[in-house]
Design a protein around this motif. Structure first.
Motif, mmCIF file in Angstrom:
data_model
loop_
_atom_site.group_PDB
_atom_site.id
_atom_site.type_symbol
_atom_site.label_atom_id
_atom_site.label_comp_id
_atom_site.label_asym_id
_atom_site.label_seq_id
_atom_site.Cartn_x
_atom_site.Cartn_y
_atom_site.Cartn_z
ATOM 1 N N LEU A 64 0.826 -1.206 0.000
ATOM 2 C CA LEU A 64 0.000 0.000 0.000
ATOM 3 C C LEU A 64 0.860 1.256 0.000
ATOM 4 C CD1 LEU A 64 -2.794 1.356 0.247
ATOM 5 C CD2 LEU A 64 -2.612 1.081 2.725
ATOM 6 N N VAL A 65 1.889 1.287 0.853
ATOM 7 C CA VAL A 65 2.780 2.446 0.930
ATOM 8 C C VAL A 65 3.576 2.602 -0.365
ATOM 9 C CG1 VAL A 65 4.744 3.457 2.138
ATOM 10 C CG2 VAL A 65 2.942 2.313 3.435
ATOM 11 N N GLU A 66 4.099 1.490 -0.887
ATOM 12 C CA GLU A 66 4.876 1.543 -2.128
ATOM 13 C C GLU A 66 4.019 2.015 -3.297
ATOM 14 O OE1 GLU A 66 8.233 -1.954 -1.366
ATOM 15 O OE2 GLU A 66 6.411 -2.426 -2.483
ATOM 16 N N THR A 67 2.786 1.541 -3.358
ATOM 17 C CA THR A 67 1.891 1.932 -4.442
ATOM 18 C C THR A 67 1.584 3.423 -4.390
ATOM 19 O OG1 THR A 67 0.887 -0.278 -4.521
ATOM 20 C CG2 THR A 67 -0.381 1.532 -5.474
ATOM 21 N N MET A 68 1.389 3.947 -3.187
ATOM 22 C CA MET A 68 1.126 5.375 -3.046
ATOM 23 C C MET A 68 2.326 6.205 -3.491
ATOM 24 S SD MET A 68 -0.997 5.609 0.550
ATOM 25 C CE MET A 68 -0.981 7.399 0.461
ATOM 26 N N TRP A 69 3.518 5.757 -3.096
ATOM 27 C CA TRP A 69 4.735 6.490 -3.455
ATOM 28 C C TRP A 69 4.939 6.509 -4.972
ATOM 29 C CZ3 TRP A 69 8.145 9.848 -1.741
ATOM 30 C CH2 TRP A 69 9.377 9.957 -2.377
ATOM 31 N N ILE A 70 4.801 5.341 -5.603
ATOM 32 C CA ILE A 70 4.961 5.239 -7.052
ATOM 33 C C ILE A 70 3.872 6.045 -7.762
ATOM 34 C CG2 ILE A 70 4.807 3.648 -9.016
ATOM 35 C CD1 ILE A 70 6.155 1.539 -7.268
ATOM 36 N N GLY A 71 2.651 5.962 -7.239
ATOM 37 C CA GLY A 71 1.544 6.674 -7.854
ATOM 38 C C GLY A 71 1.742 8.178 -7.854
ATOM 39 N N GLN A 73 4.638 9.786 -7.623
ATOM 40 C CA GLN A 73 5.734 10.096 -8.534
ATOM 41 C C GLN A 73 5.252 10.108 -9.987
ATOM 42 O OE1 GLN A 73 8.729 7.113 -7.240
ATOM 43 N NE2 GLN A 73 10.046 8.864 -6.839
ATOM 44 N N SER A 74 4.439 9.130 -10.346
ATOM 45 C CA SER A 74 3.931 9.027 -11.711
ATOM 46 C C SER A 74 2.998 10.190 -12.034
ATOM 47 C CB SER A 74 3.201 7.696 -11.901
ATOM 48 O OG SER A 74 4.067 6.609 -11.674
ATOM 49 N N SER A 100 8.697 18.304 -3.662
ATOM 50 C CA SER A 100 7.372 18.434 -4.256
ATOM 51 C C SER A 100 6.548 17.174 -4.028
ATOM 52 C CB SER A 100 7.496 18.716 -5.756
ATOM 53 O OG SER A 100 6.226 18.776 -6.359
ATOM 54 N N ILE A 101 7.183 16.008 -4.218
ATOM 55 C CA ILE A 101 6.491 14.736 -4.015
ATOM 56 C C ILE A 101 6.115 14.559 -2.553
ATOM 57 C CG2 ILE A 101 6.772 12.227 -4.092
ATOM 58 C CD1 ILE A 101 8.553 12.668 -6.582
ATOM 59 N N LEU A 102 7.068 14.885 -1.646
ATOM 60 C CA LEU A 102 6.783 14.775 -0.217
ATOM 61 C C LEU A 102 5.628 15.697 0.185
ATOM 62 C CD1 LEU A 102 10.376 14.557 1.319
ATOM 63 C CD2 LEU A 102 8.646 12.751 1.255
ATOM 64 N N GLY A 103 5.628 16.899 -0.379
ATOM 65 C CA GLY A 103 4.545 17.833 -0.094
ATOM 66 C C GLY A 103 3.203 17.302 -0.562
ATOM 67 N N SER A 104 3.196 16.664 -1.743
ATOM 68 C CA SER A 104 1.965 16.084 -2.269
ATOM 69 C C SER A 104 1.466 14.950 -1.386
ATOM 70 C CB SER A 104 2.196 15.569 -3.700
ATOM 71 O OG SER A 104 2.582 16.610 -4.553
ATOM 72 N N ILE A 105 2.406 14.138 -0.895
ATOM 73 C CA ILE A 105 2.035 13.019 -0.021
ATOM 74 C C ILE A 105 1.440 13.538 1.282
ATOM 75 C CG2 ILE A 105 2.942 11.099 1.341
ATOM 76 C CD1 ILE A 105 4.960 10.593 -0.858
ATOM 77 N N ILE A 106 2.095 14.553 1.878
ATOM 78 C CA ILE A 106 1.604 15.114 3.138
ATOM 79 C C ILE A 106 0.213 15.717 2.959
ATOM 80 C CG2 ILE A 106 1.987 16.913 4.862
ATOM 81 C CD1 ILE A 106 5.013 16.469 4.431
ATOM 82 N N PHE A 107 0.029 16.434 1.860
ATOM 83 C CA PHE A 107 -1.277 17.046 1.600
ATOM 84 C C PHE A 107 -2.347 15.971 1.394
ATOM 85 C CE2 PHE A 107 -4.527 18.512 -1.398
ATOM 86 C CZ PHE A 107 -5.015 19.618 -0.726
ATOM 87 N N ALA A 108 -2.017 14.920 0.619
ATOM 88 C CA ALA A 108 -2.981 13.853 0.353
ATOM 89 C C ALA A 108 -3.363 13.137 1.636
ATOM 90 C CB ALA A 108 -2.400 12.864 -0.661
ATOM 91 N N PHE A 109 -2.364 12.865 2.482
ATOM 92 C CA PHE A 109 -2.642 12.210 3.761
ATOM 93 C C PHE A 109 -3.518 13.095 4.640
ATOM 94 C CE2 PHE A 109 0.727 8.935 3.352
ATOM 95 C CZ PHE A 109 0.013 7.867 3.893
ATOM 96 N N GLY A 110 -3.190 14.385 4.696
ATOM 97 C CA GLY A 110 -3.961 15.307 5.519
ATOM 98 C C GLY A 110 -5.405 15.425 5.067
ATOM 99 N N ALA A 111 -5.601 15.581 3.754
ATOM 100 C CA ALA A 111 -6.951 15.700 3.218
ATOM 101 C C ALA A 111 -7.742 14.410 3.432
ATOM 102 C CB ALA A 111 -6.891 16.045 1.729
ATOM 103 N N GLY A 112 -7.085 13.270 3.196
ATOM 104 C CA GLY A 112 -7.751 11.984 3.404
ATOM 105 C C GLY A 112 -8.098 11.752 4.861
ATOM 106 N N PHE A 113 -7.201 12.153 5.757
ATOM 107 C CA PHE A 113 -7.427 12.003 7.198
ATOM 108 C C PHE A 113 -8.647 12.800 7.644
ATOM 109 C CE2 PHE A 113 -6.546 13.469 11.590
ATOM 110 C CZ PHE A 113 -6.520 12.228 12.223
#
Length: 302
Positions: A64-71, A73-74, A100-113
């Motif tokens: 799940l974590v790997e898929t999110m990271w790859i997704g 980035q893609s 930029s990718i880390l920022g996107s991940i943090i934002f996605a996690f925050g919004a999803g949370f």
């Protein structure tokens, strides 16, 4: 032709498709000029590199974590390639791209949370419910309703409809590959766009599994209980991963049809019939991520 033993997966991105094999993932994007550009990266998951991690539930959480990271980035790559004027804004490289990718991940996690965790929990706590099972059932219904409403809302967005069309192209291409057919537009076009191992089906299973898991935790009394529920999400993802994986096996598929039906039904919204040029992009992505010699060497022994 004989079914293909190599496991592949994918994801629709902006004007393109990402495909992943056991040893590579590749993102193909149709540029505004009509050409197809491809980014290919070697990637071998942790469960393949460290066999002790390849155990039920743990491997699902890692995947799940790997898929999110790859997704992410893609998606970042596809966004940069699909811009109208690619010569105007300079693409970020190095540490800028990573941030930029880390920022996107943090934002996605925050919004999803906030949207899929705190909001349904807050709505349930407004009700006079003390029984733990009833509380978590209502919480799950709120969560599922918000999720379905979110999907139906974004489906009305014109740009998202194109992503859903690429999602359909991804599924059709994977079906053609899994059935051992040639990777051509003609072959891929004939297959259904509904796939049981889709991320949409996975998310539905996650929603339903969370109700069962949270039922054992009772009604949260403080922020410690709420955060512990959130910490259980990787476990829930791991359980859901095992279910989806099991449902794809021929011996279990017919028994699990009722369970995967909701996910397949929702895919009628999250996938749309693709055009031939979209199928070309999906085929290009899948062909790029298949390094047949290394993929066969990496397959686990049966």
């Amino acid at each position: 032709m004989a079914p293909n033993p190599i496991s592949v997966g994918g994801q629709a991105v902006i004007e393109g498709v990402m495909m992943r094999s056991p040893t590579y993932y590749a993102t193909a994007v149709r540029t505004p000029h009509g050409s197809i550009v491809i980014q290919k990266n070697r990637f071998i998951g942790l469960t393949r590199r460290f066999r002790f991690l390849n155990v039920p539930i743990v491997r699902g959480a890692i995947n799940l974590v790997e898929t999110m990271w790859i997704g992410i980035q893609s998606l970042s790559y596809s966004a940069s390639q699909s811009m109208e004027d690619q010569d105007s804004p300079k693409q970020k490289t190095g540490i800028g791209a990573t941030l930029s990718i880390l920022g996107s991940i943090i934002f996605a996690f925050g919004a999803g949370f906030l949207l899929f965790f705190l909001l349904p929990l807050w709505l349930t706590e407004l009700l006079p419910v003390d029984d733990g099972i009833a509380f978590n059932l209502i919480d799950g219904v709120f969560r599922l309703t918000i999720f379905l409403g979110y999907i139906l809302l974004i489906a009305r967005w014109k740009e998202m409809r194109r992503i859903f069309m690429y999602h359909g192209a991804e599924h059709k291409t994977i079906y053609a590959f899994e059935n051992g057919n040639d990777l051509t537009v003609e072959c891929a076009r004939s297959y259904t766009r509904l796939h049981p191992r889709c991320g949409t089906s996975f998310l539905i299973v996650v929603m339903l599994t969370s109700i069962l898991v949270f039922a054992f935790l009772g009604k949260p009394q403080d922020w410690g209980d709420r955060l512990f529920r959130f910490a259980m999400i990787p476990v829930i993802g791991g359980i859901s991963f095992e279910f989806i994986k099991l449902s794809a096996k021929d011996n279990f598929a017919r028994w699990m049809k009722p369970a995967i039906w909701p996910g397949l039904t929702l895919q009628k919204v999250t996938t749309q019939e693709p055009t031939d040029d979209m199928l070309e992009v999906a085929i290009a992505a899948l062909d790029a991520c298949l390094d047949y010699q290394s993929v066969k060497l990496e397959l686990p022994a049966s």
